[in-house]
Design a protein around this motif. Sequence first.
Motif, PDB file in Angstrom:
ATOM      1  N   ASN A  96      40.181  31.060  28.493  1.00 30.54           N
ATOM      2  CA  ASN A  96      39.337  31.717  27.475  1.00 30.54           C
ATOM      3  C   ASN A  96      37.995  31.011  27.323  1.00 30.54           C
ATOM      4  O   ASN A  96      36.963  31.655  27.105  1.00 30.54           O
ATOM      5  N   MET A  97      37.983  29.679  27.437  1.00 28.65           N
ATOM      6  CA  MET A  97      36.727  28.932  27.361  1.00 28.65           C
ATOM      7  C   MET A  97      35.804  29.335  28.517  1.00 28.65           C
ATOM      8  O   MET A  97      34.605  29.556  28.316  1.00 28.65           O
ATOM      9  N   ILE A  98      36.367  29.426  29.700  1.00 28.34           N
ATOM     10  CA  ILE A  98      35.581  29.825  30.867  1.00 28.34           C
ATOM     11  C   ILE A  98      35.028  31.229  30.644  1.00 28.34           C
ATOM     12  O   ILE A  98      33.837  31.493  30.860  1.00 28.34           O
ATOM     13  N   LEU A  99      35.876  32.132  30.199  1.00 24.67           N
ATOM     14  CA  LEU A  99      35.470  33.526  30.002  1.00 24.67           C
ATOM     15  C   LEU A  99      34.388  33.670  28.935  1.00 24.67           C
ATOM     16  O   LEU A  99      33.481  34.487  29.071  1.00 24.67           O
ATOM     17  N   SER A 100      34.441  32.840  27.888  1.00 29.18           N
ATOM     18  CA  SER A 100      33.430  32.951  26.827  1.00 29.18           C
ATOM     19  C   SER A 100      32.037  32.582  27.340  1.00 29.18           C
ATOM     20  O   SER A 100      31.046  33.162  26.917  1.00 29.18           O
ATOM     21  N   LYS A 101      31.945  31.641  28.267  1.00 27.47           N
ATOM     22  CA  LYS A 101      30.645  31.253  28.817  1.00 27.47           C
ATOM     23  C   LYS A 101      30.256  32.054  30.054  1.00 27.47           C
ATOM     24  O   LYS A 101      29.076  32.171  30.366  1.00 27.47           O
ATOM     25  N   PHE A 102      31.268  32.576  30.763  1.00 31.46           N
ATOM     26  CA  PHE A 102      31.015  33.307  32.009  1.00 31.46           C
ATOM     27  C   PHE A 102      31.750  34.647  31.986  1.00 31.46           C
ATOM     28  O   PHE A 102      32.804  34.800  32.611  1.00 31.46           O
ATOM     29  N   PRO A 103      31.183  35.637  31.304  1.00 31.11           N
ATOM     30  CA  PRO A 103      31.855  36.945  31.231  1.00 31.11           C
ATOM     31  C   PRO A 103      32.004  37.625  32.593  1.00 31.11           C
ATOM     32  O   PRO A 103      32.812  38.533  32.743  1.00 31.11           O
ATOM     33  N   LYS A 104      31.254  37.156  33.591  1.00 28.62           N
ATOM     34  CA  LYS A 104      31.375  37.745  34.931  1.00 28.62           C
ATOM     35  C   LYS A 104      32.775  37.539  35.518  1.00 28.62           C
ATOM     36  O   LYS A 104      33.166  38.218  36.452  1.00 28.62           O
ATOM     37  N   TYR A 105      33.560  36.622  34.943  1.00 32.00           N
ATOM     38  CA  TYR A 105      34.912  36.377  35.428  1.00 32.00           C
ATOM     39  C   TYR A 105      35.969  37.180  34.664  1.00 32.00           C
ATOM     40  O   TYR A 105      37.164  36.923  34.804  1.00 32.00           O
ATOM     41  N   LYS A 106      35.524  38.174  33.899  1.00 36.44           N
ATOM     42  CA  LYS A 106      36.479  39.030  33.183  1.00 36.44           C
ATOM     43  C   LYS A 106      37.398  39.693  34.215  1.00 36.44           C
ATOM     44  O   LYS A 106      36.948  40.254  35.194  1.00 36.44           O
ATOM     45  N   GLY A 107      38.693  39.589  33.982  1.00 34.62           N
ATOM     46  CA  GLY A 107      39.677  40.131  34.915  1.00 34.62           C
ATOM     47  C   GLY A 107      39.963  39.210  36.090  1.00 34.62           C
ATOM     48  O   GLY A 107      40.736  39.555  36.981  1.00 34.62           O
ATOM     49  N   GLN A 108      39.333  38.033  36.100  1.00 31.25           N
ATOM     50  CA  GLN A 108      39.529  37.094  37.202  1.00 31.25           C
ATOM     51  C   GLN A 108      40.011  35.726  36.706  1.00 31.25           C
ATOM     52  O   GLN A 108      39.767  34.708  37.331  1.00 31.25           O
ATOM     53  N   ILE A 109      40.660  35.703  35.560  1.00 32.83           N
ATOM     54  CA  ILE A 109      41.265  34.489  35.033  1.00 32.83           C
ATOM     55  C   ILE A 109      42.775  34.656  35.203  1.00 32.83           C
ATOM     56  O   ILE A 109      43.361  35.591  34.676  1.00 32.83           O
ATOM     57  N   TYR A 110      43.379  33.762  35.959  1.00 35.56           N
ATOM     58  CA  TYR A 110      44.798  33.879  36.281  1.00 35.56           C
ATOM     59  C   TYR A 110      45.526  32.662  35.731  1.00 35.56           C
ATOM     60  O   TYR A 110      45.328  31.544  36.182  1.00 35.56           O
ATOM     61  N   THR A 111      46.368  32.892  34.712  1.00 36.65           N
ATOM     62  CA  THR A 111      47.166  31.827  34.114  1.00 36.65           C
ATOM     63  C   THR A 111      48.622  32.136  34.409  1.00 36.65           C
ATOM     64  O   THR A 111      49.096  33.237  34.131  1.00 36.65           O
ATOM     65  N   TYR A 112      49.311  31.159  35.001  1.00 38.86           N
ATOM     66  CA  TYR A 112      50.702  31.387  35.363  1.00 38.86           C
ATOM     67  C   TYR A 112      51.461  30.067  35.407  1.00 38.86           C
ATOM     68  O   TYR A 112      50.870  28.995  35.409  1.00 38.86           O
ATOM     69  N   SER A 113      52.777  30.198  35.453  1.00 39.48           N
ATOM     70  CA  SER A 113      53.642  29.029  35.476  1.00 39.48           C
ATOM     71  C   SER A 113      54.413  28.981  36.786  1.00 39.48           C
ATOM     72  O   SER A 113      54.865  29.999  37.289  1.00 39.48           O
ATOM     73  N   SER A 114      54.515  27.797  37.323  1.00 41.37           N
ATOM     74  CA  SER A 114      55.421  27.506  38.429  1.00 41.37           C
ATOM     75  C   SER A 114      56.126  26.234  37.983  1.00 41.37           C
ATOM     76  O   SER A 114      55.575  25.145  38.107  1.00 41.37           O
ATOM     77  N   SER A 115      57.289  26.418  37.394  1.00 42.61           N
ATOM     78  CA  SER A 115      57.993  25.367  36.670  1.00 42.61           C
ATOM     79  C   SER A 115      57.968  24.040  37.419  1.00 42.61           C
ATOM     80  O   SER A 115      58.192  24.010  38.609  1.00 42.61           O
ATOM     81  N   PRO A 116      57.635  22.969  36.757  1.00 44.15           N
ATOM     82  CA  PRO A 116      57.383  22.818  35.322  1.00 44.15           C
ATOM     83  C   PRO A 116      55.900  22.936  34.966  1.00 44.15           C
ATOM     84  O   PRO A 116      55.521  22.675  33.835  1.00 44.15           O
ATOM     85  N   ASN A 117      55.042  23.292  35.910  1.00 44.69           N
ATOM     86  CA  ASN A 117      53.593  23.275  35.688  1.00 44.69           C
ATOM     87  C   ASN A 117      53.032  24.627  35.263  1.00 44.69           C
ATOM     88  O   ASN A 117      53.571  25.674  35.609  1.00 44.69           O
ATOM     89  N   TRP A 118      51.914  24.541  34.552  1.00 46.16           N
ATOM     90  CA  TRP A 118      51.110  25.715  34.231  1.00 46.16           C
ATOM     91  C   TRP A 118      49.766  25.559  34.929  1.00 46.16           C
ATOM     92  O   TRP A 118      49.235  24.448  35.046  1.00 46.16           O
ATOM     93  N   PHE A 119      49.223  26.680  35.405  1.00 43.50           N
ATOM     94  CA  PHE A 119      47.951  26.685  36.116  1.00 43.50           C
ATOM     95  C   PHE A 119      47.031  27.743  35.544  1.00 43.50           C
ATOM     96  O   PHE A 119      47.495  28.798  35.102  1.00 43.50           O
ATOM     97  N   THR A 120      45.742  27.472  35.563  1.00 38.02           N
ATOM     98  CA  THR A 120      44.725  28.485  35.284  1.00 38.02           C
ATOM     99  C   THR A 120      43.737  28.415  36.437  1.00 38.02           C
ATOM    100  O   THR A 120      43.200  27.345  36.744  1.00 38.02           O
ATOM    101  N   ARG A 121      43.542  29.566  37.073  1.00 36.19           N
ATOM    102  CA  ARG A 121      42.612  29.661  38.202  1.00 36.19           C
ATOM    103  C   ARG A 121      41.622  30.777  37.938  1.00 36.19           C
ATOM    104  O   ARG A 121      41.943  31.759  37.283  1.00 36.19           O
TER     105      ARG A 121
END
Length: 160
Positions: A96-121
């Motif tokens: 959300n921080m990235i998206l607030s400064k860079f709206p061009k990435y709307k729809g291109q923020i991917y948050t997911y879990s691969s146990s036990p880790n969480w990733f945002t790309r």
Amino acid sequence: MKKILTLILALSFVCGYSQTKDTLNAIQQIIMNSNGMIEIDIPQPIVASILQPPAGRKAGLELKSGINKIAGYRIQVFSDGRNQSTLENRAKARGNMILSKFPKYKGQIYTYSSSPNWFTRVGNFRTAAEANSALTELKKAFPNFSSEMRVVKSQIVVIK
């Protein structure tokens, strides 16, 4: 030996030769005389026609109409496996921080879990150069967590 025979039969089929008794005798002669080593000399015009795209098309990947998933790059802006109770919220907050400064990435923020880790790309970049350029931009905008950011190979989404 069986692979060689299969290869020769396949090549004879591709080249338009029928599998007659003479063809099989020739294949047997090649097998006996080759000692398992066969060189195939393909004329350059044929090699060029196989390797070059048809006229009007660029070399490389051809995208179909709609959503395409291809190999590319994303920028990993969050990766953590400690403190499981807050990971999901922290990963989403980073996106959300990235998206607030860079709206061009709307729809291109991917948050997911691969146990036990969480990733945002972030992003869908076809080349490493595009991803590195965006990484530089993001690191300048978010110096607090710039050391965590890096370019990673990923399946990306391209819409044509």
